[in-house]
Design a protein around this motif. Structure first.
Motif, PDB file in Angstrom:
ATOM      1  N   ALA A  13       0.844  -1.197   0.000  1.00  0.00           N
ATOM      2  CA  ALA A  13       0.000   0.000   0.000  1.00  0.00           C
ATOM      3  C   ALA A  13       0.879   1.248   0.000  1.00  0.00           C
ATOM      4  CB  ALA A  13      -0.916   0.007   1.225  1.00  0.00           C
ATOM      5  N   ARG A  14       0.405   2.290  -0.639  1.00  0.00           N
ATOM      6  CA  ARG A  14       1.170   3.531  -0.706  1.00  0.00           C
ATOM      7  C   ARG A  14       0.393   4.738  -0.186  1.00  0.00           C
ATOM      8  NH1 ARG A  14       4.244   0.237  -0.686  1.00  0.00           N
ATOM      9  NH2 ARG A  14       5.973  -0.227  -2.114  1.00  0.00           N
ATOM     10  N   THR A  15      -0.890   4.567   0.112  1.00  0.00           N
ATOM     11  CA  THR A  15      -1.703   5.657   0.633  1.00  0.00           C
ATOM     12  C   THR A  15      -2.441   5.198   1.876  1.00  0.00           C
ATOM     13  OG1 THR A  15      -2.043   6.581  -1.580  1.00  0.00           O
ATOM     14  CG2 THR A  15      -3.566   7.302   0.142  1.00  0.00           C
ATOM     15  N   GLY A  16      -2.416   6.021   2.902  1.00  0.00           N
ATOM     16  CA  GLY A  16      -3.181   5.765   4.112  1.00  0.00           C
ATOM     17  C   GLY A  16      -4.297   6.775   4.254  1.00  0.00           C
ATOM     18  N   VAL A  17      -5.423   6.336   4.779  1.00  0.00           N
ATOM     19  CA  VAL A  17      -6.594   7.191   5.003  1.00  0.00           C
ATOM     20  C   VAL A  17      -7.096   6.943   6.415  1.00  0.00           C
ATOM     21  CG1 VAL A  17      -8.875   7.879   4.161  1.00  0.00           C
ATOM     22  CG2 VAL A  17      -7.201   6.921   2.556  1.00  0.00           C
ATOM     23  N   LEU A  18      -7.540   7.990   7.078  1.00  0.00           N
ATOM     24  CA  LEU A  18      -8.155   7.833   8.389  1.00  0.00           C
ATOM     25  C   LEU A  18      -9.078   9.012   8.662  1.00  0.00           C
ATOM     26  CD1 LEU A  18      -6.742  10.014  10.549  1.00  0.00           C
ATOM     27  CD2 LEU A  18      -4.893   8.340  10.509  1.00  0.00           C
ATOM     28  N   VAL A  19      -9.939   8.829   9.658  1.00  0.00           N
ATOM     29  CA  VAL A  19     -10.678   9.940  10.240  1.00  0.00           C
ATOM     30  C   VAL A  19     -10.230  10.034  11.685  1.00  0.00           C
ATOM     31  CG1 VAL A  19     -12.925  10.811  10.966  1.00  0.00           C
ATOM     32  CG2 VAL A  19     -12.646   9.830   8.690  1.00  0.00           C
ATOM     33  N   GLY A  20      -9.527  11.127  12.004  1.00  0.00           N
ATOM     34  CA  GLY A  20      -8.936  11.275  13.321  1.00  0.00           C
ATOM     35  C   GLY A  20      -9.758  12.167  14.229  1.00  0.00           C
ATOM     36  N   THR A  21      -9.521  12.004  15.528  1.00  0.00           N
ATOM     37  CA  THR A  21     -10.142  12.850  16.531  1.00  0.00           C
ATOM     38  C   THR A  21      -9.317  14.119  16.710  1.00  0.00           C
ATOM     39  OG1 THR A  21      -8.862  11.850  18.322  1.00  0.00           O
ATOM     40  CG2 THR A  21     -10.979  10.798  17.739  1.00  0.00           C
ATOM     41  N   PRO A  22      -9.876  15.137  17.371  1.00  0.00           N
ATOM     42  CA  PRO A  22      -9.068  16.322  17.667  1.00  0.00           C
ATOM     43  C   PRO A  22      -7.815  15.980  18.470  1.00  0.00           C
ATOM     44  CG  PRO A  22     -11.390  16.796  18.011  1.00  0.00           C
ATOM     45  CD  PRO A  22     -11.286  15.316  17.765  1.00  0.00           C
TER      46      PRO A  22
END
Length: 220
Positions: A182-191
């Protein structure tokens, strides 16, 4: 905070939910005119509606058609813009931030007094950090979806924070993803997590407002 969304928001949100579904073992995302619906199947999280570019009309239509407690809305917009569109019974969760990172090999070192274990099963790679006595200290996981991975459920126990364990978990997961191709990471982070992710090269693209439906008479 200014709206940081870019023209890739819908594409990035789709990448996120594809990996999230693998990570959590939920249903495949169901295409909707406004985004996607995902069946999660938990008592307090029955399903979620994901809108990468929410409009007042779409949100009000979903809200009007919702009667099941445990229904969630994931709206990629500032909360002050979308809160007027929902009515009684909708509870506001912590805000989130859609973020991406170009993956690369990472150097990791386990802080003294801790041990690290990692394993992969069913397309999900997990990292666990423990004390010498075996007590939980930190964790995180990634799920592969095509050429990218989604980082999920990164957590550090309160008594072990500010000791570099969050960075250890993230660097280990990022290296694992890179080694898997994999070459791209995605996330939804908290403050709380955003500063850590930014220090590791993650870029924010959009805010996310998260709400769930829990009417006052639920459970009576």
């Amino acid at each position: 905070m200014p709206d940081t969304r870019d023209t890739r928001t819908s594409e990035l949100v789709r990448m996120w939910i594809d990996g999230w579904a693998v990570s959590r073992g939920s249903s495949d995302p169901i295409d909707e005119p406004w985004g996607w619906t995902i069946d999660v199947g938990q008592p307090r999280h029955v399903s979620r509606h994901v809108l990468p570019e929410p409009t007042e009309g779409d949100v009000r239509k979903i809200v009007a058609g919702t009667s099941a407690p445990g229904t969630w809305l994931k709206l990629f917009a500032e909360e002050q813009a979308v809160l007027p569109w929902v009515g009684p019974g909708w509870r506001l969760d912590s805000p989130g931030f859609l973020m991406t990172c170009h993956l690369a090999p990472e150097r990791t070192g386990v802080p003294a007094g801790y041990t690290l274990t990692s394993w992969t099963r069913g397309g999900v790679s997990r990292v666990l950090v423990r004390t010498p006595a075996g007590h939980f200290a930190a964790r995180g996981q990634i799920a592969r979806a095509g050429a990218h991975v989604v980082v999920d459920q990164v957590e550090t126990a309160a008594e072990h924070r500010r000791k570099g364990l969050g960075g250890l978990v993230m660097r280990t997961l990022q290296s694992t993803a890179y080694e898997a191709g994999a070459r791209t990471g995605v996330l939804v982070g908290t403050p709380e997590g955003r500063a850590l992710y930014a220090s590791l090269g993650w870029t924010a693209h959009s805010p996310m407002t998260s709400l769930w439906y829990e009417p006052s008479d639920a459970g009576r």
